[in-house]
Design a protein around this motif. Structure first.
Motif, PDB file in Angstrom:
ATOM      1  N   MET A 165       0.841  -1.196   0.000  1.00 44.74           N
ATOM      2  CA  MET A 165       0.000   0.000   0.000  1.00 44.74           C
ATOM      3  C   MET A 165       0.879   1.249   0.000  1.00 44.74           C
ATOM      4  SD  MET A 165      -1.331   2.505   2.176  1.00 44.74           S
ATOM      5  CE  MET A 165      -2.263   3.793   1.374  1.00 44.74           C
ATOM      6  N   GLY A 184      -3.690   2.423  -4.245  1.00 44.34           N
ATOM      7  CA  GLY A 184      -3.285   2.530  -2.842  1.00 44.34           C
ATOM      8  C   GLY A 184      -4.500   2.593  -1.933  1.00 44.34           C
ATOM      9  N   ALA A 187       1.024   3.803  -3.153  1.00 42.91           N
ATOM     10  CA  ALA A 187       0.445   5.134  -2.981  1.00 42.91           C
ATOM     11  C   ALA A 187       1.517   6.221  -2.964  1.00 42.91           C
ATOM     12  CB  ALA A 187      -0.382   5.186  -1.698  1.00 42.91           C
TER      13      ALA A 187
END
Lengths: 309, 453
Positions: free
Chosen positions: B413, B426, B417
């Motif tokens: 994640m 994300g 992101a």
């Protein structure tokens, strides 16, 4: 951590009928005692080995931080135990001259102290309301707080990064502090509310009867009685924020980064930067270790209250 | 039971305030608007940092990387189909299945064992200590432990020491014949001399590939092979290399040294008939040999390379290795909670079982564990929640080159992101993480309501 040493009496290993304390104890008892003693010896040995397993890696970091990069590259840290001449404070001296690191140490303090204070104050106020004030929807609202306990902070990274971008505080210390406050609150409120709720009603009623204003009661009755819980929370939050890496990674820029982020950046060249990494990691551990050993009872209570966070 | 706080001085038993019928907002009670004053700061923070982000993340996850095009559930589809995120999902599943169990069991074992010893407090402090320091510091500690080179990494140093005791490394791992054909590989490993020999003959075995500084200290100038008695086979095994150049290949020259300790074997029909060790000058003798002919070979043991250790942080073992570090960090947490649970078990129940003739194991299995199960459950669920969100340890311990193999959801994640700036994917990963902890959220709320009532 309570000491249960009072109950160390070894239980009978086999059968274990009540002893008849007559002349000439039965053989079985002698044998079972022997087994018990042997078993206890084995348990002790096992626990010593386990304790070593927990201590030695940390010792390894410490000894590595006291060796030159060349020594670390050519031999294991344990060789220094036989050749103490290898040990040197050079890495630490170098670290203290490293402006990036000293700056990040200061940033860690600038982030940790305000975060902890804000969390404790805001949570104590809210916890008092949840425990002792009447308002509609109170119990549902508190259940909401309980639910928020487990929310992963990943869910806030993208939205808050955008928000901070709009507000112009992306990368600043204030942004990191406020994020920690937001994500520290559910646990803080939960812990304090449960503790405050256990304060006897009579004490509060008496204070109200005497015409005390709510803020006065909060200050004079709740805060002193809530001392142990507030201490647990303070220590727990302090260490939590001090040790954080992810929030700093996202929200702190290079000028405002705490130690964890500064050290993490060195990890890309682990072998080459082992001098900075080992001594820096050890310094970053020192404050938590001192806090832990000085206030271990409060810290353990804080961690235990955080079960299922 | 996790509720181990000290009650405040003089706290009355069983006087929880919530949910009572009595109207406290009476004459004595504070005005209701005052509640809002106490609550407002907290509500603002919770709204801004938790409620709003959850809603926004769900919304944002339906848009593309730049946030300009509405893509419905494409990000969620991508999450399960792209190889990168799939590895993260798989690793998270491994973590979730293995780590909470291992840590809970370790905590249970430690808690039970420490009940009987006098230095329990010291032991608990030692094992709990990693909880106080950062995952970054723990990660650095384990990067050092898992260092591949057995000369530097503790884990491999221990393993190679054990391994070398069981099967020692050969003295000449790098020694080899000058040309491939000079000495063919022997069937059982090592090298053999191509021509067979009989009693009274001599063999000269020249090897190269040993750096002069790697020669044993007692290596003496090599002896020119001398025929021995009529029932002896003699020879010399030496380093056929003259430092500084010169010398004749295949012949013992004055500057050249023997290879002491080289194990030479006499083989007949695949059976090793005799074994001899070379002297400091490289000479060896087989006495009382039969008629032969024999094959002379250098046994495999001479050339066994030193055990290089386990590749802890290689692609295959990196996740188990990090789970080991995780155990080191979290075992103290499980141990302390379970020990508190153990202390709360009524002694009578245990004594009653013992009087009835139960063995210690039966008492543990039939009485202790069932009575502990609520605590074990709390420990287990807490660990599951933390394991789902695991980030720092993986990020710090896995070297850059294997980070893709060690990947987990929270790390992916962050990488998606903030590394490649795909905030749509994300957000989808963050929402997925949130969905995964919802069962724990329900467990938590249920437990809370049960304790309150």
């Amino acid at each position: 951590m309570s000491d249960d040493a009072a109950t160390t009496e070894a239980p009978p290993a086999a059968g274990g009928g009540p002893e008849t304390g007559s002349d000439g104890a039965p053989r079985r008892t002698v044998a079972s005692r022997l087994v018990g003693a042997l078993g206890s010896g084995l348990v002790q040995l096992l626990l010593v080995l386990i304790a070593l397993f927990w201590l030695v890696p940390t010792l390894g970091l410490f000894v590595s931080s006291l060796r030159s990069p060349a020594d670390n590259a050519s031999s294991g840290w344990w060789t220094a135990l036989l050749q103490p001449a290898q040990l040197t404070m050079d890495n630490y001296a170098k670290l203290l001259e490293n402006a990036v690191f000293t700056g990040s140490f200061l940033n860690t303090i600038l982030i940790t102290v305000p975060s902890t204070l804000l969390i404790v104050v805001i949570a104590a106020l809210a916890a008092y309301a949840f425990a002792w004030l009447e308002f509609p929807g109170r119990d549902w609202l508190f259940l909401g707080v309980v639910g928020l306990l487990v929310v992963p902070l990943q869910v806030a990274l993208v939205p808050i990064a955008q928000l901070y971008g709009g507000l112009g505080i992306y990368g600043s210390i204030a942004g990191v502090v406020l994020f920690h406050v937001g994500f520290g609150l559910p646990f803080a409120i939960f812990l304090l509310r449960n503790f405050f709720a256990a304060i006897p009603r009579d004490l509060l009623e008496a204070a109200r009867m005497d015409g005390g204003k709510e803020f006065t009661i909060f200050r004079r009755v709740i805060l002193p009685l809530g001392g142990p819980a507030i201490a647990s929370l303070t220590i727990f939050q302090f260490l939590w924020v001090w040790n954080d890496l992810l929030v700093a990674l996202v929200f702190a820029d290079a000028a405002n980064q705490p130690m964890t982020k500064a050290l993490q950046a060195e990890m890309r060249q682990f072998g080459a930067n082992i001098d900075i990494i080992s001594s820096g990691a050890f310094i970053s551990m020192l404050v938590p270790l001192v806090v832990f050993f000085a206030f271990q009872r409060y810290f353990v209570q804080g961690v235990m209250a955080g079960a299922v966070k | 039971m996790a509720d181990t706080r000290q009650p405040p001085p003089g706290a009355a038993q069983g006087a929880p305030p919530g949910g009572e019928d009595e109207d406290r907002a009476g004459a004595l009670g504070p005005p209701r608007w005052l509640s809002l004053v106490f609550l407002l700061p907290a509500l603002l923070f919770l709204g801004a940092y938790m409620v709003y982000p959850i809603l926004f993340s769900v919304y944002r996850s339906l848009w593309d990387a730049a946030g300009t095009e509405f893509v419905w559930f494409d990000n969620y589809v991508k999450m399960f189909s792209s190889p990168g995120t799939f590895i993260a999902l798989r690793n998270n599943a491994v973590w979730l299945v293995v780590a909470p169990i291992v840590v809970t069991v370790a905590g249970l074992i430690f808690a039970v064992l420490t009940e009987r010893i006098k230095w329990a407090t010291a032991f608990k402090l030692i094992v709990f200590m990693p909880m106080a320091v950062s995952f970054l510091a723990s990660g650095v500690i384990f990067r050092l432990v898992y260092e591949q080179d057995p000369e530097r990494g503790l884990a491999n140093a221990v393993i190679t020491t054990v391994q070398d005791t069981v099967s020692p490394a050969g003295a000449y791992p790098d020694a080899r014949p000058r040309e491939e054909g000079d000495l063919p590989a022997a069937p059982g490993g090592g090298y053999e001399v191509p021509e067979q020999v009989s009693a009274g003959e001599t063999v000269a075995i020249g090897l190269v590939g040993v750096a002069p500084e790697d020669l044993p200290g007692d290596a003496a100038p090599a002896a020119v092979p001398q025929p021995g008695g009529p029932d002896e086979i003699t020879g010399t095994v030496w380093l056929d290399f003259t430092p500084g150049g010169g010398g004749e290949e295949g012949a013992v020259d004055p500057e050249e040294r023997g290879l002491p300790g080289m194990e030479v074997q006499l083989v007949s029909d695949g059976q090793v008939e005799a074994t001899a060790g070379a002297e400091p000058d490289g000479s060896f003798v087989f006495e009382d040999v039969g008629s032969g002919p024999y094959t002379v070979q250098l046994s495999e043991r001479n050339f066994t390379p030193p055990y290089a250790g386990v590749s802890w942080l290689g692609p295959t073992l990196v996740t188990p290795a990090i789970i080991g570090a995780y155990l080191w960090v979290w075992a103290g947490f499980a141990m302390v909670l379970i020990a508190a649970g153990l202390a709360a078990i009524p002694r009578d129940a245990l004594e009653a079982a013992r009087v009835d003739g139960a063995t210690e194991w039966q008492v543990f299995r039939r009485v202790t564990v069932p009575l502990l199960s609520p605590v074990l459950m709390v420990v287990f669920v807490t660990l599951m929640i933390y394991v789902l969100k695991i980030f720092d340890l993986v990020f710090v311990i896995a070297p850059g080159s294997v980070q893709a193999d060690a990947n987990v959801l929270a790390l992916e994640m962050w990488r998606v992101a903030f590394g490649i700036n795909d905030q749509g994917l994300g957000s989808a990963l963050a929402v997925f993480l949130l969905l995964l902890v919802i069962p724990a959220m329900i467990f938590q709320i249920r437990r809370f309501r049960r304790e309150e009532s």
